[in-house]
Design a protein around this motif. Structure first.
Motif, PDB file in Angstrom:
ATOM      1  N   THR A  84       0.628  -1.262   0.157  1.00 53.78           N
ATOM      2  CA  THR A  84       0.191  -0.083   0.091  1.00 53.78           C
ATOM      3  C   THR A  84       0.787   1.282   0.021  1.00 53.78           C
ATOM      4  O   THR A  84       0.312   2.423  -0.079  1.00 53.78           O
ATOM      5  CB  THR A  84      -0.929   0.110   1.234  1.00 53.78           C
ATOM      6  N   SER A  85       2.260   0.954   0.109  1.00 58.24           N
ATOM      7  CA  SER A  85       3.102   2.455   0.440  1.00 58.24           C
ATOM      8  C   SER A  85       4.416   2.370  -0.124  1.00 58.24           C
ATOM      9  O   SER A  85       4.967   0.967  -0.284  1.00 58.24           O
ATOM     10  CB  SER A  85       3.130   2.555   1.866  1.00 58.24           C
ATOM     11  N   MET A  86       5.018   3.433  -0.207  1.00 55.29           N
ATOM     12  CA  MET A  86       6.401   3.351  -0.285  1.00 55.29           C
ATOM     13  C   MET A  86       7.196   2.930   0.653  1.00 55.29           C
ATOM     14  O   MET A  86       8.429   2.356   0.405  1.00 55.29           O
ATOM     15  CB  MET A  86       7.004   4.715  -0.857  1.00 55.29           C
ATOM     16  N   THR A  87       6.822   2.857   1.771  1.00 56.21           N
ATOM     17  CA  THR A  87       7.488   2.467   3.000  1.00 56.21           C
ATOM     18  C   THR A  87       7.438   0.811   3.181  1.00 56.21           C
ATOM     19  O   THR A  87       8.149   0.326   4.016  1.00 56.21           O
ATOM     20  CB  THR A  87       6.885   2.988   4.131  1.00 56.21           C
ATOM     21  N   ASP A  88       6.615   0.308   2.201  1.00 57.31           N
ATOM     22  CA  ASP A  88       6.583  -1.040   2.258  1.00 57.31           C
ATOM     23  C   ASP A  88       7.934  -1.836   2.083  1.00 57.31           C
ATOM     24  O   ASP A  88       8.091  -2.781   2.644  1.00 57.31           O
ATOM     25  CB  ASP A  88       5.682  -1.947   1.218  1.00 57.31           C
ATOM     26  N   GLY A 156       0.598  -7.646  -7.067  1.00 57.18           N
ATOM     27  CA  GLY A 156       1.019  -7.155  -8.402  1.00 57.18           C
ATOM     28  C   GLY A 156       1.300  -5.725  -8.640  1.00 57.18           C
ATOM     29  O   GLY A 156       1.417  -5.329  -9.555  1.00 57.18           O
ATOM     30  N   GLY A 157       1.303  -4.936  -7.759  1.00 52.44           N
ATOM     31  CA  GLY A 157       1.232  -3.255  -7.598  1.00 52.44           C
ATOM     32  C   GLY A 157       0.604  -2.828  -6.509  1.00 52.44           C
ATOM     33  O   GLY A 157       0.014  -3.617  -5.612  1.00 52.44           O
ATOM     34  N   VAL A 158       0.388  -1.458  -6.322  1.00 49.63           N
ATOM     35  CA  VAL A 158      -0.440  -0.824  -5.472  1.00 49.63           C
ATOM     36  C   VAL A 158      -1.683  -0.727  -5.786  1.00 49.63           C
ATOM     37  O   VAL A 158      -2.124  -0.053  -6.817  1.00 49.63           O
ATOM     38  CB  VAL A 158       0.257   0.391  -4.978  1.00 49.63           C
ATOM     39  N   TYR A 197       0.363   6.706  -1.347  1.00 47.78           N
ATOM     40  CA  TYR A 197       0.624   7.235  -2.534  1.00 47.78           C
ATOM     41  C   TYR A 197      -0.042   8.605  -2.698  1.00 47.78           C
ATOM     42  O   TYR A 197       0.134   9.221  -3.629  1.00 47.78           O
ATOM     43  CB  TYR A 197       0.387   6.329  -3.781  1.00 47.78           C
ATOM     44  N   THR A 198      -0.888   8.734  -1.823  1.00 49.05           N
ATOM     45  CA  THR A 198      -1.723  10.049  -1.916  1.00 49.05           C
ATOM     46  C   THR A 198      -1.009  11.095  -1.287  1.00 49.05           C
ATOM     47  O   THR A 198      -0.476  11.005  -0.214  1.00 49.05           O
ATOM     48  CB  THR A 198      -3.014  10.204  -1.102  1.00 49.05           C
ATOM     49  N   PHE A 199      -0.456  12.202  -2.108  1.00 49.79           N
ATOM     50  CA  PHE A 199       0.673  13.132  -1.684  1.00 49.79           C
ATOM     51  C   PHE A 199       0.202  13.882  -0.550  1.00 49.79           C
ATOM     52  O   PHE A 199       1.254  13.916   0.579  1.00 49.79           O
ATOM     53  CB  PHE A 199       0.768  14.085  -2.772  1.00 49.79           C
ATOM     54  N   PHE A 200      -0.987  14.304  -0.432  1.00 51.86           N
ATOM     55  CA  PHE A 200      -1.290  15.212   1.075  1.00 51.86           C
ATOM     56  C   PHE A 200      -2.022  14.445   1.815  1.00 51.86           C
ATOM     57  O   PHE A 200      -3.152  14.386   1.830  1.00 51.86           O
ATOM     58  CB  PHE A 200      -2.265  16.374   0.554  1.00 51.86           C
TER      59      PHE A 200
END
Length: 253
Positions: A84-88, A156-158, A197-200
């Protein structure tokens, strides 16, 4: 008051990329040496774990890992988790001590600095290319034969923001069955809330991890791929619901 939140989110995202890139710049010569030979990958992996901890702690993430079972040293596994996240990536690195290789999308190789090492240490896949997906099996086989483990995010992706857990692809389970290695499901409970991945969005806070009991692939065949897939997904799905009660309408069946 709202404007201060937007300013915080902008600065918070900038700070994340600084934390990602600065340690790589500082350790660049050592990192280059560590990837110069495939047999030195475990050393690179140790550095990557330190890098991941620096990012998580620097972002104010208080991670807690609950293990039902611990991987044995010098054994190969298939590690899987919800994505769900870049931090995964960072949370997976701090949760697992056994050296493993990520199977990930080739687009991440375009990220400056990070991408340089990503494409040289991970198994890249173009999800739109059947030929690329087939090549993943060959490269993963070589890594497993060298004693390493593999990590795949089987969605297979976010998934889109409104989906908490997408359906799983079969690749990770087929690989694990082919090589008769245990599957280790992990559930990441808070990554989307902390840094999606939602910026704000996002902010410091806890990150809970559940390392589940391993799923054995002993005596399983390719015909068992789908059922193993469903078992693993249900384990993570139930844990997500236990961590954060959510509407089942948000979870593809």
């Amino acid at each position: 008051m709202r404007i201060f939140k937007y300013i915080f989110w902008i600065l918070y995202r900038i700070w994340f990329y600084i934390l990602v890139g600065l340690p790589i710049l500082i350790m660049f010569p050592v990192l280059l040496i560590s990837i110069s030979r495939e047999s030195w990958y475990p050393f690179f992996f140790k550095i990557a774990r330190v890098w991941a901890k620096v990012i998580l702690i620097g972002m104010g993430f208080d991670y807690h890992i609950d293990r039902e079972q611990t991987p044995e040293k010098d054994k190969s596994y298939m590690f899987i988790a919800n994505h769900t996240s870049m931090t995964d990536i960072m949370l997976m690195l701090v949760s697992v001590k056994n050296p493993f290789v990520f199977v990930g999308k080739k687009e991440l190789a375009k990220i400056p600095l990070f991408g340089f090492f990503y494409k040289r240490t991970c198994i890249l896949v173009d999800r739109n290319s059947p030929k690329s997906r087939q090549a993943v099996f060959l490269r993963a086989q070589r890594r497993l034969q060298s004693g390493l483990s593999i990590c795949i995010f089987p969605e297979g992706g976010v998934p889109e923001e409104h989906i908490d857990l997408d359906t799983f692809k079969d690749g990770a389970f087929r690989l694990a069955i082919n090589h008769q290695i245990p599957i280790v499901p992990l559930t990441f409970a808070d990554n989307k809330k902390r840094f999606s991945y939602t910026f704000f969005s996002g902010g410091p806070g806890r990150m809970r991890v559940k390392v589940h009991k391993f799923l054995s692939t002993k005596n399983l065949t390719a015909n068992d791929t789908k059922s193993l897939n469903e078992i693993a997904r249900n384990i993570i799905l139930k844990q997500l619901q236990a961590f954060n009660p959510i509407s089942t309408s948000k979870l593809p069946q």
